[in-house]
Motif scaffolding. Structure first.
Motif, mmCIF file in Angstrom:
data_model
loop_
_atom_site.group_PDB
_atom_site.id
_atom_site.type_symbol
_atom_site.label_atom_id
_atom_site.label_comp_id
_atom_site.label_asym_id
_atom_site.label_seq_id
_atom_site.Cartn_x
_atom_site.Cartn_y
_atom_site.Cartn_z
ATOM 1 N N ASP A 232 0.862 -1.198 0.000
ATOM 2 C CA ASP A 232 0.000 0.000 0.000
ATOM 3 C C ASP A 232 0.894 1.241 0.000
ATOM 4 O OD1 ASP A 232 -2.514 1.247 0.025
ATOM 5 O OD2 ASP A 232 -2.572 1.386 2.206
ATOM 6 N N SER A 237 1.623 6.725 2.997
ATOM 7 C CA SER A 237 2.399 5.711 3.721
ATOM 8 C C SER A 237 3.869 6.127 3.825
ATOM 9 C CB SER A 237 2.322 4.351 3.011
ATOM 10 O OG SER A 237 1.011 3.880 2.961
ATOM 11 N N ASP A 249 3.296 1.798 7.660
ATOM 12 C CA ASP A 249 1.989 1.190 7.336
ATOM 13 C C ASP A 249 1.965 -0.005 6.379
ATOM 14 O OD1 ASP A 249 0.368 2.642 8.893
ATOM 15 O OD2 ASP A 249 -0.664 3.709 7.282
ATOM 16 N N GLU A 251 0.624 -2.851 6.359
ATOM 17 C CA GLU A 251 -0.302 -3.917 6.774
ATOM 18 C C GLU A 251 -0.864 -4.698 5.581
ATOM 19 O OE1 GLU A 251 -3.658 -1.951 8.776
ATOM 20 O OE2 GLU A 251 -3.156 -0.271 7.490
HETATM 21 MG MG MG Z 1 -2.411 2.602 5.390
#
Ligand code: MG
Ligand code: SR1
Length: 417
Positions: A232, A237, A249, A251
């Protein structure tokens, strides 16, 4: 419920986390903590703990998509994938991500370094700020994490174990598979777009070549487990200060094609470029800044390919393109030919994913602040339409476009420069 998981609240945070030594030693006495909830992303809770001796960030997953609400459940396990991605990125590109101090899988929380005076890059781009070395740091981050997470470099048993581990990130991949590759191209229920774009949207949704391209790219995302992706990597980010760049970030981390991260990243810079005219004080006012944004795009690709080349020549220890295969062919020329062919394939993927990302941020559920903040609807639609047009050209024409100079010229031309 009986679940031991409980969402954190500022008022309960000292009671719940105050006994953890990794936090206390960085913040000091929990009785003197001041806690703020600062999350404004689509998915999670984010707190800053300010203590007498320092500050830390606490990020906690919610059991649903924050942007939509409890009607869209989302597994807490994403914190586990984020933690595992962060520690791998720190190993593969030291200093590129915040340091992790503590991870609690049951509570789906990660305690990490508080980056200050950093701000989210997207915000900084809207404010017209420049950052030295931004393209270099991001291009090298891509090269190091993508190369070192692949069978070009990792012992294959470790890579296969990681492939299996991150294969569990099913629901976040499902978000990408639907929101990025499919929803923008039909009237999916959660889609939204600026109403003045209706004619363009109708045209794009009738564009068979584009829809087939998006599905080819979806197939590559879902099936080509080339490396561990950030998953992402947009300008929300990335955190920046005047002298530092950090990536946050991950994830959405999963195994996928290298071009996905690079393409998504570049798309977000190109949209920041098209949005500038929506915020400019007068026509032409931000000409210099727009050129700086394009120079970052150029630098991302050139530093990615230079660092990928260095790693190819010095760290190619995996099962792919082994040096021993090419030894008898003199001066490594065959290995260099193979490298150039790999880079050309990554380039094509990059352009494809870049184009599709520009579409989904305008037509799907998750938009970008740069466009959303343009109040004049006609002006917003004009900026967005330029991004959509470039996105289409890049995605469908990805095999014919051979240099970043060509991409940047297309962007300038579409923007009327
Ligand atoms: Mg994010
Ligand atoms: C429902 S989540 C929407 C988007 O937010 C995340 O940052 C990802 O980009 C995802 O596609």
């Amino acid at each position: 419920t009986d679940s031991p998981y409980k969402a954190l609240e500022p008022a309960t945070l000292a009671d719940r986390l105050g006994s953890i030594s990794a936090i206390r030693e960085r913040t000091g006495d929990p009785a003197r903590w001041s806690v703020r909830e600062v999350g404004d992303g689509n998915l999670n809770l984010v707190f800053i703990i300010d203590g007498p001796d320092g500050s830390v960030i606490v990020k906690q997953a919610l059991p649903y998509v924050r942007l939509v609400g409890e009607s869209w459940p989302l597994p807490l396990k994403r914190a586990f994938f984020e933690y595992n991605a962060l520690i791998r990125q720190a190993e593969r590109d030291p200093g590129s991500v915040p340091e992790v101090y503590h991870f609690d899988e049951t509570q789906a929380l990660i305690v990490m370094e508080f980056l200050t005076p950093h701000v989210i890059l997207r915000k900084s781009l809207m404010e017209g700020r420049t950052h030295p070395d931004l393209g270099k740091v991001l291009g090298e981050f891509c090269a190091r994490t993508l190369f070192r997470g692949s069978d070009l470099s990792m012992p294959t048993a470790r890579r296969k174990a990681d492939l299996a581990l991150f294969a569990g990130n099913v629901e976040l991949c499902d978000i990408t598979e639907n929101l990025v590759f499919s929803d923008p191209y039909f009237a999916a229920p959660l889609n939204r777009h600026t109403p003045a774009l209706d004619p363009v949207v109708t045209m794009l949704r009738a564009d068979t070549d584009l829809k087939i391209t998006a599905q080819h790219l979806k197939m590559a995302f879902a099936n080509n487990a080339e490396t561990l992706l950030h998953g992402d990597l947009h300008t929300g980010s990335v955190m920046v200060s005047d002298s530092q760049t950090r990536v946050i970030d991950p994830e959405f981390a999963t195994y996928g094609p290298m071009g996905f991260d690079i393409g998504m990243l570049i798309a977000n810079f190109l949209m920041a470029y098209f949005a500038q005219d929506g915020h400019a004080e007068a026509p032409g006012a931000r000409a210099q800044y727009k050129e700086w944004i394009l120079s970052v795009v150029d630098a991302i690709w050139s530093h990615f390919s230079a660092e990928f080349t260095r790693l190819w020549r010095t760290e190619r220890s995996g099962i792919l393109y082994q040096a021993s295969l090419f030894e008898d062919q003199g001066h490594g020329l065959a290995a260099e030919k193979a490298r150039l062919e790999r880079l050309a394939a990554i380039w094509r993927d990059t352009l494809g994913f870049c184009g599709i990302e520009m579409h989904r941020r305008t037509l799907g559920l998750a938009h970008i602040a740069e466009y959303d903040r343009i109040e004049d609807e006609a002006l917003r639609a004009a900026c967005e339409a330029r991004g959509l047009m470039l996105g289409r050209v890049l995605a469908v024409g990805r095999a014919e476009i051979t240099s970043m100079a060509e991409v940047l010229d297309l962007a300038r031309k579409i923007n009327g420069e």
